[in-house]
Write an enzyme that holds these catalytic residues in place. Sequence first.
Site, PDB file in Angstrom:
ATOM      1  N   ALA A  17       0.853  -1.189   0.000  1.00  0.00           N
ATOM      2  CA  ALA A  17       0.000   0.000   0.000  1.00  0.00           C
ATOM      3  C   ALA A  17       0.886   1.234   0.000  1.00  0.00           C
ATOM      4  CB  ALA A  17      -0.895   0.017   1.236  1.00  0.00           C
ATOM      5  N   LYS A  18       0.311   2.371  -0.238  1.00  0.00           N
ATOM      6  CA  LYS A  18       1.046   3.638  -0.094  1.00  0.00           C
ATOM      7  C   LYS A  18       0.029   4.754   0.063  1.00  0.00           C
ATOM      8  CE  LYS A  18       5.441   4.883  -0.171  1.00  0.00           C
ATOM      9  NZ  LYS A  18       6.604   4.083   0.210  1.00  0.00           N
TER      10      LYS A  18
END
Length: 435
Positions: A123-124
């Site tokens: 994720a980011k």
Amino acid sequence: MPFKQNVYEKALYKEPAPIRDSEHPFQAMIDRFDIAAKILELDPGFYEYLVTPARVHITAIPVVMDDGRIKLFEGYRVIHNEILGPSKGGIRYAPDVNVNEVKALAAWMTWKCAIVNVPFGGAKGGVVCDPANMSPGELERLTRRYTANLLDVFGPDKDIPAPDMNTNAQIMAWIVDTYSMHTRNSSTAVVTGKPIILGGSLGRVEATGRGVMSVTLSAMEKIGMRPGQSTVAVQGFGNVGSIAAKLLAEKGCKIVAVSDVTGGYYNENGFDVEDLIRYSEANKRSLAGYPEAQEISNEELLTLDVDVLVPAAKEDQITSANAPDIKAKIIAEGANGPTTPAADRVLDENGVLVVPDILANAGGVTVSYFEWVQDRQGYFWTLERVNKRLDRMMKTAFDNVYNASEQYGVPLRAASYVLAVDKVASALKLRGIYA
Ligand code: NAD
């Protein structure tokens, strides 16, 4: 061509398209993914599944600024993939962060975790803001509201943020507090990269630079290069670059060039890296005016006659334009995405051993994993234990990638993607598609 397979002729997976300098980082990620997909003969349905982010959250963040105005900021959280475990990835605050960049960074987290055998997906996050021109109070309100907006996304078993560009341990502490207030729990494991006193791990701050040092030494060993007789240039003197430089110098390498946003600095006799760090810290993280250095440009630094180049600043620094002039024999990518797909081809043809970002900078997420484990155990490790386990995991990951590179006859980058994509695809096959 030093490799058995010309991977660039095999790419792209679907329609032929030119291997290019990045139009945006997500395309650069897909260009590399395509090479692995082709080598693995990935099922087209799996291809679509693995390349597509699972969820893209875009959220408006109202903040009362110090002068009383209400200002709206745009925030993102991209969950690329949760097949191997809860998703993991940093949050970036920057004026130019955009959803494409965040999608690429989220996907890189998926592949990175797979390579180092950490049970996380990718994720980011990002918020479009200019933190240099915001007060601590404004940053705190921004962070708390971003967290509140994404309360259903974050969670120790769901999605675990961490610091990235322009975010730090303090910002992680505000996230822990906001999340814990809402959930009526003390949830330190909801983020990593926290202050030690709030459940952070010893060794986390140095972890990425330490991992870069570890893979650089492994790469040197493979080509018979001795640290004590090697010169190194490091682009970017922040968390990753400065620690990598310091640890490589401790192993005997001569750090002859460093740079930051203010420019490049060269000393043919080798820098005292501890002194550089002290200088930078005392000068608002700037090396400008460092006395014992000849000033060079950032562009010149990349093409210096050195043995090892460590790009540790930002994306798209090594392109088809400057790759032909690169003289380093090893490139260890501390930054995410510093080399464009078009430059990959040039570097491979010139026999440069490139240790790719998703392997070289995976030390950070590895110790983030250790931090999460410690928080959940409620038992904290010594620095010695953290570093020993990190070194072991980085060495194993490097050896696995190197062996895959020999097995498939491809460069280390393609081998990294092959290992990562194969692992996530195998897990997907076992889990199946929920209908
Ligand atoms: P940082 O903000 O601490 O440092 C960045 C450094 O790069 C600063 O010295 C800055 O002055 C310099 N810089 C910026 N633009 C530059 C330019 N055009 N030329 C030369 N130098 C320039 O950031 P960081 O945490 O060290 O991250 C650096 C890179 O490493 C990023 O790509 C980041 O995504 C990646 N990374 C960081 C971590 C981590 O744990 N910090 C983990 C994995 C990957």
